[in-house]
Design a protein around this motif. Structure first.
Motif, short mmCIF file in Angstrom:
data_model
loop_
_atom_site.label_atom_id
_atom_site.label_comp_id
_atom_site.label_asym_id
_atom_site.label_seq_id
_atom_site.Cartn_x
_atom_site.Cartn_y
_atom_site.Cartn_z
N LEU A 69 -7.22 -3.58 9.48
CA LEU A 69 -6.04 -4.41 9.26
C LEU A 69 -6.14 -5.72 10.03
O LEU A 69 -5.75 -6.79 9.53
N GLU A 70 -6.69 -5.67 11.25
CA GLU A 70 -6.87 -6.91 12.02
C GLU A 70 -7.87 -7.84 11.34
O GLU A 70 -7.68 -9.06 11.33
N SER A 71 -8.92 -7.28 10.74
CA SER A 71 -9.89 -8.14 10.04
C SER A 71 -9.25 -8.76 8.80
O SER A 71 -9.54 -9.91 8.45
N VAL A 133 -7.42 2.34 2.43
CA VAL A 133 -6.90 1.12 3.05
C VAL A 133 -8.06 0.21 3.48
O VAL A 133 -8.03 -1.00 3.25
N VAL A 134 -9.08 0.81 4.09
CA VAL A 134 -10.24 0.03 4.52
C VAL A 134 -10.90 -0.65 3.32
O VAL A 134 -11.28 -1.82 3.38
N ARG A 141 -10.88 -9.26 1.76
CA ARG A 141 -11.75 -10.16 2.52
C ARG A 141 -12.83 -10.77 1.62
O ARG A 141 -13.17 -11.93 1.76
N SER A 142 -13.35 -9.98 0.70
CA SER A 142 -14.36 -10.48 -0.24
C SER A 142 -13.78 -11.58 -1.12
O SER A 142 -14.44 -12.59 -1.39
N ALA A 143 -12.53 -11.40 -1.55
CA ALA A 143 -11.87 -12.43 -2.37
C ALA A 143 -11.70 -13.72 -1.57
O ALA A 143 -11.95 -14.82 -2.08
#
Length: 197
Positions: A69-71, A133-134, A141-143
């Protein structure tokens, strides 16, 4: 006698005020540390390293969920400050974050489970949810990275073309300067220069 009593009373008041101030300051610092994400994350990671068995697995799942979630938060901050894609990503991440927080509450409840058999049964389900969730955060993140990469590729291509143009202009200017300097050295007649290979 009244003077001594007055001095003792004044000292007692000063000590009481000092102790009260110290207690309030310590409580304030402790509250701030408890609310701090960094401190909470460090404590959780330490507990996960030390704990063994099913409880240790639950703690490791909580660490994995929190770091994921932090990433995701970090990726959205980068997208917000850059020219990256925004659209519905923020709204989607809030939904992912909400699910992650609910899952973290379930994991915290599992930490306090006293029945080892029940805890073992719940671990598989919880592990699958954490992985979901991960995976969602990874896709988000990929988007963001794909959106930032497209902007960066276009900008870098334009920058490359500008640098090539400037290098060519600088090279032509240096050649012209050499031609003029050689002309001065030969008495005003410029000598032809062979083009560089």
């Amino acid at each position: 006698m009244d003077v001594i009593f007055g001095v003792l009373l004044a000292l007692l008041i000063i000590v009481a005020l000092s102790v009260t101030t110290v207690v309030l300051a310590v409580r304030f610092v402790v509250k701030r540390l408890r609310r701090s994400r960094a401190v909470g994350g460090a404590v959780l990671r330490t507990r996960a390293r030390v704990a063994t068995g099913p409880r240790g697995k639950v703690l490791r799942m909580r660490v994995r969920l929190r770091e994921s979630l932090e990433s995701g938060r970090a990726a959205l901050e980068v997208a917000a400050h850059g020219d990256g894609p925004r659209g519905d990503l923020t709204r989607l991440f809030r939904r992912i974050e909400h699910e992650g927080e609910s899952l973290d509450l379930q994991l915290r409840l599992m930490e306090s489970e006293t029945d080892a058999a029940a805890l073992s049964r719940e671990l598989r389900t919880a592990d699958g949810r954490v992985e979901q969730v991960v995976d969602l955060v990874r896709r988000l993140r990929s988007a963001v990275a794909a959106g930032l990469g497209g902007v960066s590729d276009d900008a870098l291509t334009a920058l490359h073309a500008d640098v090539d143009r400037e290098v060519a202009a600088l090279h032509a200017g240096v050649q012209e300067l050499r031609l003029l300097n050689q002309g001065d050295a030969l008495g005003g007649r410029p000598r032809p220069i062979r083009p560089a290979a």
